[in-house]
Design a protein around this motif. Structure first.
Motif, PDB file in Angstrom:
ATOM      1  N   CYS A 136       0.868  -1.178   0.000  1.00  0.00           N
ATOM      2  CA  CYS A 136       0.000   0.000   0.000  1.00  0.00           C
ATOM      3  C   CYS A 136       0.905   1.228   0.000  1.00  0.00           C
ATOM      4  O   CYS A 136       1.836   1.300   0.803  1.00  0.00           O
ATOM      5  N   LEU A 137       0.627   2.173  -0.875  1.00  0.00           N
ATOM      6  CA  LEU A 137       1.527   3.337  -0.887  1.00  0.00           C
ATOM      7  C   LEU A 137       1.358   4.156   0.386  1.00  0.00           C
ATOM      8  O   LEU A 137       2.324   4.679   0.919  1.00  0.00           O
ATOM      9  N   GLU A 138       0.136   4.275   0.882  1.00  0.00           N
ATOM     10  CA  GLU A 138      -0.015   4.866   2.219  1.00  0.00           C
ATOM     11  C   GLU A 138       0.204   3.733   3.201  1.00  0.00           C
ATOM     12  O   GLU A 138      -0.615   2.813   3.289  1.00  0.00           O
ATOM     13  N   GLY A 196      -5.277  -0.539   0.218  1.00  0.00           N
ATOM     14  CA  GLY A 196      -5.440  -1.502   1.300  1.00  0.00           C
ATOM     15  C   GLY A 196      -5.225  -2.908   0.769  1.00  0.00           C
ATOM     16  O   GLY A 196      -4.445  -3.680   1.300  1.00  0.00           O
ATOM     17  N   TYR A 197      -5.945  -3.241  -0.297  1.00  0.00           N
ATOM     18  CA  TYR A 197      -5.791  -4.522  -1.010  1.00  0.00           C
ATOM     19  C   TYR A 197      -6.009  -5.732  -0.106  1.00  0.00           C
ATOM     20  O   TYR A 197      -5.559  -6.830  -0.427  1.00  0.00           O
ATOM     21  N   GLY A 198      -6.649  -5.523   1.033  1.00  0.00           N
ATOM     22  CA  GLY A 198      -6.922  -6.639   1.931  1.00  0.00           C
ATOM     23  C   GLY A 198      -6.106  -6.602   3.210  1.00  0.00           C
ATOM     24  O   GLY A 198      -6.334  -7.407   4.115  1.00  0.00           O
ATOM     25  N   ALA A 246      -7.327   8.746 -14.016  1.00  0.00           N
ATOM     26  CA  ALA A 246      -5.965   8.245 -13.906  1.00  0.00           C
ATOM     27  C   ALA A 246      -5.521   8.188 -12.451  1.00  0.00           C
ATOM     28  O   ALA A 246      -4.427   8.603 -12.099  1.00  0.00           O
ATOM     29  N   GLN A 247      -6.406   7.718 -11.599  1.00  0.00           N
ATOM     30  CA  GLN A 247      -6.057   7.570 -10.189  1.00  0.00           C
ATOM     31  C   GLN A 247      -7.091   6.675  -9.539  1.00  0.00           C
ATOM     32  O   GLN A 247      -8.262   6.692  -9.897  1.00  0.00           O
ATOM     33  N   GLN A 248      -6.608   5.858  -8.618  1.00  0.00           N
ATOM     34  CA  GLN A 248      -7.553   5.081  -7.816  1.00  0.00           C
ATOM     35  C   GLN A 248      -7.429   5.566  -6.375  1.00  0.00           C
ATOM     36  O   GLN A 248      -8.099   6.508  -5.995  1.00  0.00           O
ATOM     37  N   CYS A 249      -6.566   4.921  -5.588  1.00  0.00           N
ATOM     38  CA  CYS A 249      -6.418   5.441  -4.230  1.00  0.00           C
ATOM     39  C   CYS A 249      -5.887   6.862  -4.269  1.00  0.00           C
ATOM     40  O   CYS A 249      -6.150   7.656  -3.383  1.00  0.00           O
ATOM     41  N   GLY A 250      -5.104   7.169  -5.294  1.00  0.00           N
ATOM     42  CA  GLY A 250      -4.654   8.540  -5.488  1.00  0.00           C
ATOM     43  C   GLY A 250      -3.430   8.923  -4.682  1.00  0.00           C
ATOM     44  O   GLY A 250      -3.007  10.075  -4.713  1.00  0.00           O
ATOM     45  N   PHE A 251      -2.840   7.978  -3.983  1.00  0.00           N
ATOM     46  CA  PHE A 251      -1.712   8.340  -3.121  1.00  0.00           C
ATOM     47  C   PHE A 251      -0.447   8.612  -3.940  1.00  0.00           C
ATOM     48  O   PHE A 251       0.412   9.367  -3.532  1.00  0.00           O
ATOM     49  N   CYS A 252      -0.358   7.977  -5.104  1.00  0.00           N
ATOM     50  CA  CYS A 252       0.781   8.223  -5.989  1.00  0.00           C
ATOM     51  C   CYS A 252       0.539   9.437  -6.864  1.00  0.00           C
ATOM     52  O   CYS A 252       1.459   9.959  -7.479  1.00  0.00           O
ATOM     53  N   THR A 253      -0.728   9.834  -6.985  1.00  0.00           N
ATOM     54  CA  THR A 253      -1.141  10.738  -8.059  1.00  0.00           C
ATOM     55  C   THR A 253      -0.477  12.118  -8.016  1.00  0.00           C
ATOM     56  O   THR A 253       0.014  12.589  -9.044  1.00  0.00           O
ATOM     57  N   PRO A 254      -0.432  12.773  -6.845  1.00  0.00           N
ATOM     58  CA  PRO A 254       0.205  14.091  -6.851  1.00  0.00           C
ATOM     59  C   PRO A 254       1.640  14.035  -7.395  1.00  0.00           C
ATOM     60  O   PRO A 254       2.067  14.946  -8.108  1.00  0.00           O
ATOM     61  N   ILE A 305       5.961   5.288  -9.129  1.00  0.00           N
ATOM     62  CA  ILE A 305       5.298   3.983  -9.019  1.00  0.00           C
ATOM     63  C   ILE A 305       3.842   4.177  -8.607  1.00  0.00           C
ATOM     64  O   ILE A 305       3.539   4.981  -7.724  1.00  0.00           O
ATOM     65  N   CYS A 306       2.958   3.422  -9.237  1.00  0.00           N
ATOM     66  CA  CYS A 306       1.551   3.382  -8.832  1.00  0.00           C
ATOM     67  C   CYS A 306       1.178   1.946  -8.507  1.00  0.00           C
ATOM     68  O   CYS A 306       1.241   1.076  -9.373  1.00  0.00           O
ATOM     69  N   ARG A 307       0.798   1.670  -7.260  1.00  0.00           N
ATOM     70  CA  ARG A 307       0.453   0.305  -6.881  1.00  0.00           C
ATOM     71  C   ARG A 307      -0.941  -0.084  -7.378  1.00  0.00           C
ATOM     72  O   ARG A 307      -1.184  -1.236  -7.704  1.00  0.00           O
ATOM     73  N   CYS A 308      -1.858   0.858  -7.402  1.00  0.00           N
ATOM     74  CA  CYS A 308      -3.211   0.521  -7.861  1.00  0.00           C
ATOM     75  C   CYS A 308      -3.222   0.192  -9.353  1.00  0.00           C
ATOM     76  O   CYS A 308      -4.151  -0.443  -9.837  1.00  0.00           O
ATOM     77  N   GLY A 309      -2.218   0.658 -10.076  1.00  0.00           N
ATOM     78  CA  GLY A 309      -2.134   0.326 -11.496  1.00  0.00           C
ATOM     79  C   GLY A 309      -2.984   1.216 -12.371  1.00  0.00           C
ATOM     80  O   GLY A 309      -3.890   0.754 -13.065  1.00  0.00           O
ATOM     81  N   THR A 310      -2.689   2.515 -12.343  1.00  0.00           N
ATOM     82  CA  THR A 310      -3.494   3.439 -13.154  1.00  0.00           C
ATOM     83  C   THR A 310      -2.730   3.920 -14.388  1.00  0.00           C
ATOM     84  O   THR A 310      -3.061   4.950 -14.961  1.00  0.00           O
ATOM     85  N   TYR A 311      -1.727   3.152 -14.785  1.00  0.00           N
ATOM     86  CA  TYR A 311      -0.889   3.596 -15.912  1.00  0.00           C
ATOM     87  C   TYR A 311      -1.679   3.738 -17.211  1.00  0.00           C
ATOM     88  O   TYR A 311      -1.432   4.644 -18.000  1.00  0.00           O
TER      89      TYR A 311
HETATM   90  S1  FES Z   1      -3.628   5.304  -7.493  1.00  0.00           S
HETATM   91 FE1  FES Z   1      -3.147   4.082  -5.768  1.00  0.00          FE
HETATM   92  S2  FES Z   1      -1.035   3.914  -5.956  1.00  0.00           S
HETATM   93 FE2  FES Z   1      -1.533   4.994  -7.735  1.00  0.00          FE
END
Ligand code: FES
Ligand code: FES
Lengths: 753, 209
Positions: free
Chosen positions: A199-201, A254-256, B151-159, B188-194
């Motif tokens: 999780c990035l956060e 979160g992914y779980g 182009a964002q999910q959780c958005g933590f990478c987005t800014p 890097i984007c973990r949610c995969g919004t590439y």
């Molecule tokens: S939108 Fe979640 S890590 Fe990129």
């Protein structure tokens, strides 16, 4: 009340609606839990075990306590120590000699204590002043080693004699007979390693006591009321009766892995209590890899056999996997051979517990592993029979269940064959399968590069759950407030609620205010199993309709009209009797000082469960360097009624990318000598970047008649298997384990020679 | 870099003392030189260095056009200074080691990882954070495209991605999609919004950035 159904004609549902919080998130204005700064807030950090297995021999906090800025120190032993309740004292009022000395630590990264200081810098300094003597104990960090030492002794927590637990077995039909009778029989070993959620956060929270009876946490969690409740229960266990409010307006993944306050939540709550100041405690990246969850590995030796025409008659899998110090591994013996119908089956699994962090649910628990094990074997069987693996897949799918077809025609069993057959056809067209598939190793080449294409199928549940409350409040200025305690993991849940309510009230989603992620709003269930949209969207529809009816009931008499004569259309309310129309605002203005509030709970009939999904991967593999280049992935996915096509497509592409990472890059590597994870970072724990990404073609197979079904998990399941099969199709040799790194590709090529 | 000591009688600490105190080894080597001193150092052979700390010192940054002063220990990174001391939380702390790009800000127009620079080094430079892209109700076209194409999910990478992309277009308004993708390779984007980011950046390239 009339039965509530999804509207026949849908203006918004199923269209592409940009998420409401998009601009805020993209410009950093959205406040995540990690972005919360409170007046007088302290920063806390956790001290962790440097060893894979050890015992605390002595613990001296005196220097750390005196360090500049330090305000509170609390140990894990203390928060676990509830024996003192009889004396009316919480665990942290007992000395560490009672609570911590002698305590065993079971992995590199296991929590020892936390320190809160005025600045993070001071907290970091103080951690280094804690004096601990450890007694190092034997550990096992490799599955094969644990399997060899099956008789024990155990190096992991619990009373079991050994690190290896029997994970169960299942036999159907006559596998031995079927093996003898099989015209084609192949055996292979396939596996995926432990990976972490990343999780990035990172996990963590800010904890603030407003009074000794009331605690607020801003916690990054995928179960907002659940997390508040768990923390409340923990504090009650120490004799502290209080209410806990959890706020999670935005969360960074979160992914779980984020279903509760965890140990860091307990530590932060206690530190804040002891220090009498708000405390922020978030894990660093290395801690996140070590201790915040991971996905269990799985390795299976599969024997698969059947007839030359492609009917699979036997599937045997002897498997094992590790949940670290956890207890539930990744092979689910109940769901093998995954989506296929095979009469003769023998499955067994061992749960191999190791001295690394405990597994947690991760995006489609058990499915990516079971899919990989099954789908690689199915391809190897097709290859041995000399058949197109797509045809073999079609041949071995279960039929639609005739009983279900008559009784519940929109259920997955009633539709499973139809869904897969349709989706395979669509995926084949989008990937030009018929043109591009070739016998393994016999495809086009460009110098040392060889072309390959592979397919895999998956399934998932995604049911709606009860215990989800949505509230819709309409005010006289025409504004609409939508509230639900649920969380938005990045799925676009906030926008899902807006779309549903706006559809029902004839408004624009942008005109609504949606408040989510606050535990006191009401009930909502954790975001696990892809249940959030199917749990909350029906509740939102019911709430909106209740609010509308209430609005009509209140306003109609003031206008001399009958509520039953009123018809709601986009931005317009018409009185059928007189033909008179009002705009939404005009109508709401008649509320005067009143507001109306509609409550909705999840009801059956608007959501469903069970989805399919087909993915095709196209690759080029360099036979000289072992480098795999992904060219294209096609993902065909159903999820019943699509609510937001934009977010759905994004979920599917994102799932595919998580699958690409599993296939190509990710692996938790633990050193056998030291027992330490050697890549707890983003430098050596690889995640793909923009330039690693192939073209991804997403096709939503919309089935509105089925109602809403969750979409978060299914699209990540089959990607790695499809890529594995594509590599095998390119080379004519199986690379048995992910990640498909150049060394593994070369080793597989070498083994054939 | 060789061991540097402050001249006798001058305030400051040696690198070794400093390292013992902080553990931020990687960052510490640059600490003992202010940005000016470093420019000097590149001209003359033996650098004259100035020591700070370990206690808090004054630090003034120009962030999104505003001058902000705080007291920080010299070891505090630009990222932590923004997030912990200035409550500017658009740049995210994800890896804290220069490997993910979530902390990307523009420093005199150039995208940098704010976690790999000390705050003191950023004094006197123009710092732009994602927050600058939504001012007075005006949404900059780069985040607007992120929102439009989801182009964002959780958005933590987005800014971080947004700043990297803005930096790219600022330097080359005619950047091609391939060139913009290169500019995003450090994130890097973990949610995969590439895929959605590709949609967004293509729309911007068509408009000439
Ligand atoms: S939108 Fe979640 S890590 Fe990129
Ligand atoms: S936080 Fe700075 S690069 Fe990751």
């Amino acid at each position: 009340m009339a039965e509530i159904k999804w509207p026949e004609k849908r203006r918004l549902i199923g269209t592409k609606v940009p998420r409401l919080d998009g601009p805020d998130k993209a410009t950093g204005r959205a406040r995540y839990s990690q972005d919360i700064n409170r007046p007088g807030m302290l920063h806390a950090l956790i001290l962790r075990s440097p060893y894979a297995h050890c015992r605390i021999k002595s613990l001296d906090l005196s220097q750390a306590q005196k360090a500049p800025g330090v305000r509170a120190i609390v140990t894990v032993g203390q928060v676990n120590y509830t024996a003192g309740r009889k004396e009316g004292k919480p665990g942290w009022e007992f000395p560490v000699s009672v609570t911590d000395v002698g305590r065993e630590l079971f992995y590199h990264g296991d929590e020892i204590l936390a320190i809160a200081a005025d600045t993070e810098e001071h907290a970091r300094d103080a951690l280094r002043l804690v004096k601990i003597e450890y007694e190092q104990l034997p550990f096992i960090v490799k599955e094969e080693t644990a399997l060899q030492k099956r008789l024990g002794p155990s190096t992991v927590p619990g009373k079991d004699a050994s690190n290896v637990l029997a994970g169960g077995s299942r036999t159907e039909g006559d596998p031995d007979g079927a093996k003898k009778a099989a015209e084609v029989l192949v055996k292979g070993t396939y596996g995926v390693p432990v990976i972490t959620h990343c999780c990035l956060e990172t996990h963590g929270l800010v904890a603030e006591w407003e009074s000794p009876k009331s605690l607020t946490i801003w916690c990054t969690t995928q179960a907002v009321p659940g997390t508040a409740g768990q923390l409340q229960g923990f504090l009650a266990g120490h004799g502290i009766t209080c209410s806990v409010r959890c706020i999670t307006h935005h969360m960074g993944g979160g992914y779980g892995s984020k279903f509760g306050p965890d140990i860091q939540g307990q530590l932060a709550a206690v530190l804040a209590l002891v220090a009498k100041a708000p405390v922020k405690l978030f894990l660093d990246r290395d801690e996140e890899h070590l201790a915040a969850g991971n996905r269990p590995s799985a390795t299976a030796t599969v024997t698969i056999g059947g007839s030359r025409n492609g009917t699979i008659s036997v599937f045997e899998a002897a498997s094992y996997g590790t949940p670290g110090v956890g207890r539930a591994a990744g092979v689910n013996i109940g769901i093998l051979p995954y989506v296929y119908e095979v009469r003769n089956v023998r499955i067994s699994t061992d749960i191999v517990r190791l001295n690394h962090g405990a597994a947690r649910a991760m995006r489609a628990p058990a499915h990516p592993q079971n899919c990989f094990i099954t789908e690689c074997a199915v391809d190897d069987f097709a290859n041995a029979a000399g058949l197109d693996p797509m045809e073999v897949r079609l041949k071995n799918l279960p039929q639609n269940d005739p009983a279900a077809v008559t009784k519940i025609p929109t259920s997955f069993p009633a539709l499973r064959n139809t869904i897969y057959t349709d989706e395979i056809r669509i995926a084949a067209e989008l990937s030009q399968w018929k043109k591009k598939w070739h016998p393994p190793g016999k495809g086009p080449t460009k110098g040392p590069w060889k072309h390959g294409i592979g397919m895999a199928l998956h399934t998932w549940g995604g049911a709606g759950r009860a215990d989800n409350d949505v509230f819709v409040t309409i005010s006289s200025d025409g504004s609409v407030l939508v509230q639900c305690s649920t969380q938005d993991l990045g799925t676009g849940e906030r926008t899902v609620l807006a779309i549903v309510v706006a559809e029902a009230l004839g408004l624009d989603p942008k005109d609504l205010t949606v408040v989510i992620g606050e535990s006191q709003i009401g009930r909502s269930t954790g975001s696990g199993g892809s249940t959030t949209a199917p749990g909350t969207a029906p509740a939102a529809l019911v709430a909106a309709i209740n609010a509308r009816d209430e609005l009509f009931r209140k306003v109609a008499p003031k206008l001399g009209l009958k509520p039953d004569d009123l018809v709601l259309e986009p931005n317009k309310i018409t009185d059928k009797a007189s033909g008179k129309t009002f705009t939404w605002r005009q109508f709401c203005a008649r509320l005067g000082v009143d507001t109306v509030r509609g409550q909705g709970n999840w009801i059956p009939g608007l959501s469903n469960l069970g989805v399919g999904g087909v993915q095709v991967a196209e690759v080029w593999v360099d036979t000289e360097t072992g480098v795999v280049r992904l060219d294209k992935i096609v993902a065909v996915q159903d999820c019943g009624m699509v609510i937001n096509k934009l977010a759905c497509e994004s979920q599917v592409a994102g799932g595919v990318i998580m699958g690409i990472n599993l296939a190509m890059f990710e692996e938790m590597i633990v050193d056998e000598q030291t027992g330490r994870m050697v890549n707890p970072d983003f430098e050596f724990y690889k995640l793909g970047g923009m330039l690693d990404m192939p073209e991804i073609i997403v096709h939503m197979h919309d089935m509105p008649e089925r109602g809403v079904i969750g979409i978060g998990e299914p699209p990540t399941i089959s990607t790695a298997a499809a890529i594995g099969n594509a590599i095998c199709n390119a080379l004519g040799v199986r690379v048995p384990r992910t990640p498909f790194s150049p060394d593994r590709v070369l080793a597989a090529l070498h083994a054939r020679k | 870099m060789s061991e540097t000591h402050p001249p006798p009688g001058k305030p400051g600490i040696s690198r070794r003392q400093f390292l013992t105190g902080t553990g931020l080894g990687a960052a510490a080597t640059t600490l003992l030189q202010t940005s000016e001193a470093r420019t000097q150092a590149s001209k003359v052979q033996a650098p004259k260095t100035v020591g700070f700390g370990p206690n808090a010192v004054a630090c003034e940054l120009v962030v999104n056009g505003a001058r902000i002063s705080v007291q920080i220990e010299p070891r505090v990174t630009l990222l932590d200074c923004l997030r912990h001391y200035m409550d500017i939380t658009g740049p995210k702390r994800v890896c804290d080691r220069g490997t993910c790009g979530a902390c990307t800000v523009l420093l005199d127009g150039r995208p940098i990882y704010a976690c790999t620079m000390l705050a003191l080094e950023a004094q006197g430079k123009k710092i732009e954070t994602p927050e600058s892209l939504y001012q007075d109700g005006q949404l900059h076209r780069v985040p607007a495209a992120f929102a439009q194409y989801d182009a964002q999910q959780c958005g933590f990478c987005t800014p971080g991605f947004v700043m990297a992309m803005k930096g790219c277009f600022d330097r080359n308004p005619n950047a091609t999609p391939d060139e913009v993708e290169q500019c995003l390779a450090g994130n890097i984007c973990r949610c995969g919004t590439y895929q959605q980011m590709r949609d967004a950046l293509r729309s911007l390239c068509k408009k000439g950035g």
